[in-house]
Design a protein around this motif. Sequence first.
Motif, PDB file in Angstrom:
ATOM      1  N   VAL A   1       6.186 -78.733  29.979  1.00  0.00           N
ATOM      2  CA  VAL A   1       5.215 -78.908  29.139  1.00  0.00           C
ATOM      3  C   VAL A   1       4.868 -77.855  28.584  1.00  0.00           C
ATOM      4  N   CYS A   2       4.457 -78.104  27.237  1.00  0.00           N
ATOM      5  CA  CYS A   2       4.275 -76.807  26.285  1.00  0.00           C
ATOM      6  C   CYS A   2       3.261 -75.893  26.753  1.00  0.00           C
ATOM      7  N   LEU A   3       2.229 -76.412  27.632  1.00  0.00           N
ATOM      8  CA  LEU A   3       1.214 -75.097  28.113  1.00  0.00           C
ATOM      9  C   LEU A   3       1.462 -74.586  29.400  1.00  0.00           C
TER      10      LEU A   3
ATOM     11  N   THR B   1       2.836 -85.271  10.927  1.00  0.00           N
ATOM     12  CA  THR B   1       2.266 -84.895  12.188  1.00  0.00           C
ATOM     13  C   THR B   1       3.504 -84.755  13.119  1.00  0.00           C
ATOM     14  N   PHE B   2       3.995 -83.462  13.809  1.00  0.00           N
ATOM     15  CA  PHE B   2       4.956 -83.171  14.342  1.00  0.00           C
ATOM     16  C   PHE B   2       4.599 -82.435  15.689  1.00  0.00           C
ATOM     17  N   THR B   3       5.142 -82.880  16.958  1.00  0.00           N
ATOM     18  CA  THR B   3       5.469 -81.923  18.033  1.00  0.00           C
ATOM     19  C   THR B   3       6.632 -81.751  18.541  1.00  0.00           C
ATOM     20  N   GLY B   4       6.935 -80.495  18.601  1.00  0.00           N
ATOM     21  CA  GLY B   4       8.182 -80.084  18.953  1.00  0.00           C
ATOM     22  C   GLY B   4       8.387 -78.377  19.157  1.00  0.00           C
ATOM     23  N   GLU B   5       9.647 -78.066  18.884  1.00  0.00           N
ATOM     24  CA  GLU B   5      10.001 -76.734  18.831  1.00  0.00           C
ATOM     25  C   GLU B   5       9.510 -76.041  17.624  1.00  0.00           C
ATOM     26  N   CYS B   6       9.438 -74.736  17.773  1.00  0.00           N
ATOM     27  CA  CYS B   6       9.187 -74.059  16.565  1.00  0.00           C
ATOM     28  C   CYS B   6      10.231 -74.229  15.396  1.00  0.00           C
ATOM     29  N   GLY B   7      11.396 -74.022  15.895  1.00  0.00           N
ATOM     30  CA  GLY B   7      12.523 -74.201  14.963  1.00  0.00           C
ATOM     31  C   GLY B   7      12.505 -75.263  14.316  1.00  0.00           C
ATOM     32  N   THR B   8      12.425 -76.589  14.946  1.00  0.00           N
ATOM     33  CA  THR B   8      12.381 -77.731  14.163  1.00  0.00           C
ATOM     34  C   THR B   8      10.987 -77.735  13.170  1.00  0.00           C
ATOM     35  N   GLY B   9       9.947 -77.228  13.812  1.00  0.00           N
ATOM     36  CA  GLY B   9       8.590 -77.132  12.911  1.00  0.00           C
ATOM     37  C   GLY B   9       9.086 -76.455  11.555  1.00  0.00           C
TER      38      GLY B   9
ATOM     39  N   GLU C   1      11.058 -65.500  25.390  1.00  0.00           N
ATOM     40  CA  GLU C   1      11.548 -66.927  24.911  1.00  0.00           C
ATOM     41  C   GLU C   1      11.015 -67.977  25.837  1.00  0.00           C
ATOM     42  N   GLU C   2      10.712 -69.147  25.105  1.00  0.00           N
ATOM     43  CA  GLU C   2      10.505 -70.354  25.763  1.00  0.00           C
ATOM     44  C   GLU C   2      11.694 -70.929  26.461  1.00  0.00           C
ATOM     45  N   ILE C   3      11.548 -71.035  27.672  1.00  0.00           N
ATOM     46  CA  ILE C   3      12.633 -71.566  28.381  1.00  0.00           C
ATOM     47  C   ILE C   3      12.330 -73.367  28.569  1.00  0.00           C
TER      48      ILE C   3
ATOM     49  N   GLU D   1       2.195 -79.140  16.323  1.00  0.00           N
ATOM     50  CA  GLU D   1       2.009 -78.629  17.687  1.00  0.00           C
ATOM     51  C   GLU D   1       3.409 -78.230  18.183  1.00  0.00           C
ATOM     52  N   LEU D   2       3.491 -76.802  18.407  1.00  0.00           N
ATOM     53  CA  LEU D   2       4.916 -76.317  18.613  1.00  0.00           C
ATOM     54  C   LEU D   2       4.687 -75.651  19.946  1.00  0.00           C
ATOM     55  N   GLY D   3       5.980 -74.856  20.133  1.00  0.00           N
ATOM     56  CA  GLY D   3       6.230 -74.345  21.553  1.00  0.00           C
ATOM     57  C   GLY D   3       5.540 -73.242  21.910  1.00  0.00           C
ATOM     58  N   GLY D   4       5.515 -72.575  23.353  1.00  0.00           N
ATOM     59  CA  GLY D   4       4.603 -71.837  23.692  1.00  0.00           C
ATOM     60  C   GLY D   4       5.467 -70.865  24.752  1.00  0.00           C
TER      61      GLY D   4
ATOM     62  N   ILE E   1       6.432 -87.689  14.261  1.00  0.00           N
ATOM     63  CA  ILE E   1       7.717 -87.207  14.825  1.00  0.00           C
ATOM     64  C   ILE E   1       7.450 -86.486  16.244  1.00  0.00           C
ATOM     65  N   ALA E   2       7.876 -87.077  17.407  1.00  0.00           N
ATOM     66  CA  ALA E   2       7.360 -86.828  18.822  1.00  0.00           C
ATOM     67  C   ALA E   2       8.331 -86.267  19.487  1.00  0.00           C
ATOM     68  N   PRO E   3       7.978 -85.408  20.607  1.00  0.00           N
ATOM     69  CA  PRO E   3       9.155 -84.899  21.381  1.00  0.00           C
ATOM     70  C   PRO E   3       9.297 -85.896  22.632  1.00  0.00           C
ATOM     71  N   TRP E   4      10.018 -85.381  23.587  1.00  0.00           N
ATOM     72  CA  TRP E   4      10.293 -86.245  24.874  1.00  0.00           C
ATOM     73  C   TRP E   4       9.547 -85.884  26.251  1.00  0.00           C
ATOM     74  N   ASN E   5       8.963 -84.763  26.094  1.00  0.00           N
ATOM     75  CA  ASN E   5       8.280 -84.580  27.361  1.00  0.00           C
ATOM     76  C   ASN E   5       7.142 -85.350  28.007  1.00  0.00           C
TER      77      ASN E   5
ATOM     78  N   ALA F   1       6.923 -94.012  12.598  1.00  0.00           N
ATOM     79  CA  ALA F   1       7.038 -93.114  13.871  1.00  0.00           C
ATOM     80  C   ALA F   1       8.501 -93.054  14.233  1.00  0.00           C
ATOM     81  N   LYS F   2       8.831 -91.573  14.862  1.00  0.00           N
ATOM     82  CA  LYS F   2      10.240 -91.585  15.285  1.00  0.00           C
ATOM     83  C   LYS F   2       9.842 -90.936  16.658  1.00  0.00           C
ATOM     84  N   PRO F   3      10.253 -91.448  17.679  1.00  0.00           N
ATOM     85  CA  PRO F   3      10.032 -90.922  18.877  1.00  0.00           C
ATOM     86  C   PRO F   3      11.407 -89.879  19.214  1.00  0.00           C
ATOM     87  N   SER F   4      11.371 -89.153  20.301  1.00  0.00           N
ATOM     88  CA  SER F   4      12.736 -88.340  20.497  1.00  0.00           C
ATOM     89  C   SER F   4      13.722 -89.393  20.661  1.00  0.00           C
ATOM     90  N   GLU F   5      14.982 -88.870  20.334  1.00  0.00           N
ATOM     91  CA  GLU F   5      16.061 -89.509  20.653  1.00  0.00           C
ATOM     92  C   GLU F   5      16.390 -89.785  22.332  1.00  0.00           C
ATOM     93  N   GLU F   6      15.474 -88.762  23.086  1.00  0.00           N
ATOM     94  CA  GLU F   6      15.830 -88.745  24.393  1.00  0.00           C
ATOM     95  C   GLU F   6      14.648 -89.732  25.072  1.00  0.00           C
TER      96      GLU F   6
HETATM   97  P1  NAD Z   1      12.671 -80.870  19.087  1.00  0.00           P
HETATM   98  O1  NAD Z   1      11.843 -79.880  18.293  1.00  0.00           O
HETATM   99  O2  NAD Z   1      13.989 -80.547  19.636  1.00  0.00           O
HETATM  100  O3  NAD Z   1      12.188 -82.442  18.832  1.00  0.00           O
HETATM  101  C1  NAD Z   1      11.191 -83.035  18.591  1.00  0.00           C
HETATM  102  C2  NAD Z   1      11.317 -84.140  17.901  1.00  0.00           C
HETATM  103  O4  NAD Z   1      11.713 -83.567  16.246  1.00  0.00           O
HETATM  104  C3  NAD Z   1      12.436 -85.143  18.092  1.00  0.00           C
HETATM  105  O5  NAD Z   1      11.782 -86.383  17.830  1.00  0.00           O
HETATM  106  C4  NAD Z   1      13.658 -84.874  17.281  1.00  0.00           C
HETATM  107  O6  NAD Z   1      14.589 -85.893  17.026  1.00  0.00           O
HETATM  108  C5  NAD Z   1      12.775 -84.483  16.173  1.00  0.00           C
HETATM  109  N1  NAD Z   1      13.566 -83.542  15.057  1.00  0.00           N
HETATM  110  C6  NAD Z   1      14.524 -82.593  15.509  1.00  0.00           C
HETATM  111  N2  NAD Z   1      15.052 -81.848  14.298  1.00  0.00           N
HETATM  112  C7  NAD Z   1      14.446 -82.573  13.230  1.00  0.00           C
HETATM  113  C8  NAD Z   1      14.414 -82.110  11.881  1.00  0.00           C
HETATM  114  N3  NAD Z   1      15.220 -81.234  11.411  1.00  0.00           N
HETATM  115  N4  NAD Z   1      13.717 -82.954  11.084  1.00  0.00           N
HETATM  116  C9  NAD Z   1      12.886 -83.899  11.332  1.00  0.00           C
HETATM  117  N5  NAD Z   1      12.897 -84.235  12.922  1.00  0.00           N
HETATM  118  C10 NAD Z   1      13.511 -83.136  13.702  1.00  0.00           C
HETATM  119  O7  NAD Z   1      11.581 -80.706  20.446  1.00  0.00           O
HETATM  120  P2  NAD Z   1      11.700 -81.271  21.935  1.00  0.00           P
HETATM  121  O8  NAD Z   1      12.956 -80.640  22.507  1.00  0.00           O
HETATM  122  O9  NAD Z   1      11.638 -82.801  21.750  1.00  0.00           O
HETATM  123  O10 NAD Z   1      10.292 -80.862  22.810  1.00  0.00           O
HETATM  124  C11 NAD Z   1      10.305 -79.778  23.226  1.00  0.00           C
HETATM  125  C12 NAD Z   1       9.446 -78.786  22.480  1.00  0.00           C
HETATM  126  O11 NAD Z   1       8.130 -79.436  22.081  1.00  0.00           O
HETATM  127  C13 NAD Z   1       9.106 -77.369  23.240  1.00  0.00           C
HETATM  128  O12 NAD Z   1       9.359 -76.445  22.195  1.00  0.00           O
HETATM  129  C14 NAD Z   1       7.364 -77.507  23.669  1.00  0.00           C
HETATM  130  O13 NAD Z   1       6.824 -76.383  23.688  1.00  0.00           O
HETATM  131  C15 NAD Z   1       6.934 -78.483  22.328  1.00  0.00           C
HETATM  132  N6  NAD Z   1       5.998 -79.067  22.627  1.00  0.00           N
HETATM  133  C16 NAD Z   1       4.718 -78.637  21.977  1.00  0.00           C
HETATM  134  C17 NAD Z   1       3.533 -79.174  22.620  1.00  0.00           C
HETATM  135  C18 NAD Z   1       2.290 -78.845  21.938  1.00  0.00           C
HETATM  136  O14 NAD Z   1       1.300 -79.688  21.973  1.00  0.00           O
HETATM  137  N7  NAD Z   1       2.097 -77.861  21.087  1.00  0.00           N
HETATM  138  C19 NAD Z   1       3.556 -80.377  23.259  1.00  0.00           C
HETATM  139  C20 NAD Z   1       4.786 -80.811  23.844  1.00  0.00           C
HETATM  140  C21 NAD Z   1       6.014 -80.400  23.513  1.00  0.00           C
END
Ligand code: NAD
Length: 490
Positions: A291-293, A233-241, A393-395, A258-261, A155-159, A181-186
């Motif tokens: 960029v998460c970094l 394996t997931f990269t995205g926001e902490c709340g989603t994690g 907070e992460e902006i 891999e979450l936010g910072g 599960i991947a993010p959009w950045n 695989a599920k890319p971001s909807e964006e």
């Molecule tokens: P997001 O968490 O909103 O979404 C990421 C992915 O998760 C998307 O594909 C989304 O559709 C999916 N998703 C959302 N809710 C879900 C759920 N309940 N169950 C399963 N999948 C779900 O993150 P984003 O807005 O796409 O990306 C930005 C965030 O990602 C920022 O917080 C950034 O710091 C973080 N990020 C971290 C790293 C890293 O390596 N640590 C790298 C890039 C981005």
Amino acid sequence: MDADVKVAERKCYINGRFAGSGKQFAKINPVDGTVVAQVHEADRAMVDEAVRAAKAALKGPWGKMPLQARVDLMRKVAEGIEKRFDDFLQAEVADTGKPVELASHLDIPRGAANFRIFADIVRTYGTESYHLDTPDGKGAVNYAMRKPLGVVGVIAPWNLPLLLLTWKLAPAMCCGNTIVAKPSEETPSSATLLAEVMQEAGVPPGVYNLVHGFGPDSAGEFITTHPMVDGITFTGECGTGSAIMKAVAPTIKPISFELGGKNPGIVFADCDFDAAIAGMGNAVFSNTGQVCLAPERLYVERPIFERFVAAMKAKAESLKLGWPQDKSTNIGPLISRQHQEKVMSYYALALKEGAKVVTGGGIPKFGDARDKGAWIQPTLWTGLPESARTVREEIFGPCAHIAPFDREEEAVAMANDTPYGLASTVWTRDLSRAHRVAQAMEVGISWVNCWFLRDLRTPFGGAKLSGIGREGGLHSLNFYSEPSNVCIKL
Ligand code: NAD
């Protein structure tokens, strides 16, 4: 947007075939608000079909394929991306609005390189082996072999869409796993082109499955809750994690997060000033701060504080917010209007919290189609207390707060006073201090006099709220494979 960019159709890819769905959503170009793609959203039945195809493929030609053949196939995928470089570039740029200059130097080359890097590394991935003494004197041989995890949900993010997706896919596939695989909807496009590349390269059906959609009550949730998915394996926001952690709990899946910072940057008065400005300018603003970094909290030693703030202001104001195809463009829009609203809410909050706006703080006016996009001004603030939400907070936008400090320990304490722990960057010419401060940072990666630089074999991941586990080189292979112990009495 260029007139020759058509509305694309982005289908799912299940068991080696492109699959449409009855439900579609529009992908909007954040540059000017136009529709760039119609995306087929996978429903629960489609995700189930993808998972079952992935499970079956583990037992098919893929599961039986010798390592060298698998590695050769992964190299073919890398070549396939390179052959269609321009298609990937235009798709990524249309989805994100990022400048072609950036995507052509970072996103697309790294997408291809990820397959080559892990193809090389997996060839030399060793296992443990011991000789045991036994009472009869004949002994035993005890060794651990590595097996694929099985079906991996990616599960991947959009950045950095292609870069971050392939950063997971490549090691997972090199280890012999199959993928849903599920890319971001964006950012549905580059993952869909990748399916075409996989198909052309001869990756067997069911190995790479792609499902489009959202998180809750959509493809994301259907993957994480599926009992036949063996790891996430997931990269995205902490709340989603956190939501995913709950979703996988009933079926006890291994997770890599891999979450936010909210990353700190520390600048000492003895630094190479021009290098620090160039480095920090790049770190704060590139990819529009998405960029998460990226450091959103800068701590600058008092003797150079005013000079640093003035130079960063000049840097921010020199950036060209332009059309992605224009090679002189430095930064593009945010990913969406929704994200623009979020970032603008922090720009408003910063004022409420008492920030002094050094530069920016609003939405730029272009007088052309870009006014329908998701643009935002690069922004710097000073004057906020460390307790301000803007500082905590992460902006995820092109912005940073700059605060002065007097002592090294004070800077370290402020830098570490955060629930996040992804990355830090320190600027100094004092060698001992460089080591001392870098080592004191409570983060996954600590840079000195640079940012974003890393040998891809080294561990990457976050401390504290910023993640679970490490990716990169052997660290990725350790997650995507499972040791299985064999003991043979001689
Ligand atoms: P997001 O968490 O909103 O979404 C990421 C992915 O998760 C998307 O594909 C989304 O559709 C999916 N998703 C959302 N809710 C879900 C759920 N309940 N169950 C399963 N999948 C779900 O993150 P984003 O807005 O796409 O990306 C930005 C965030 O990602 C920022 O917080 C950034 O710091 C973080 N990020 C971290 C790293 C890293 O390596 N640590 C790298 C890039 C981005």
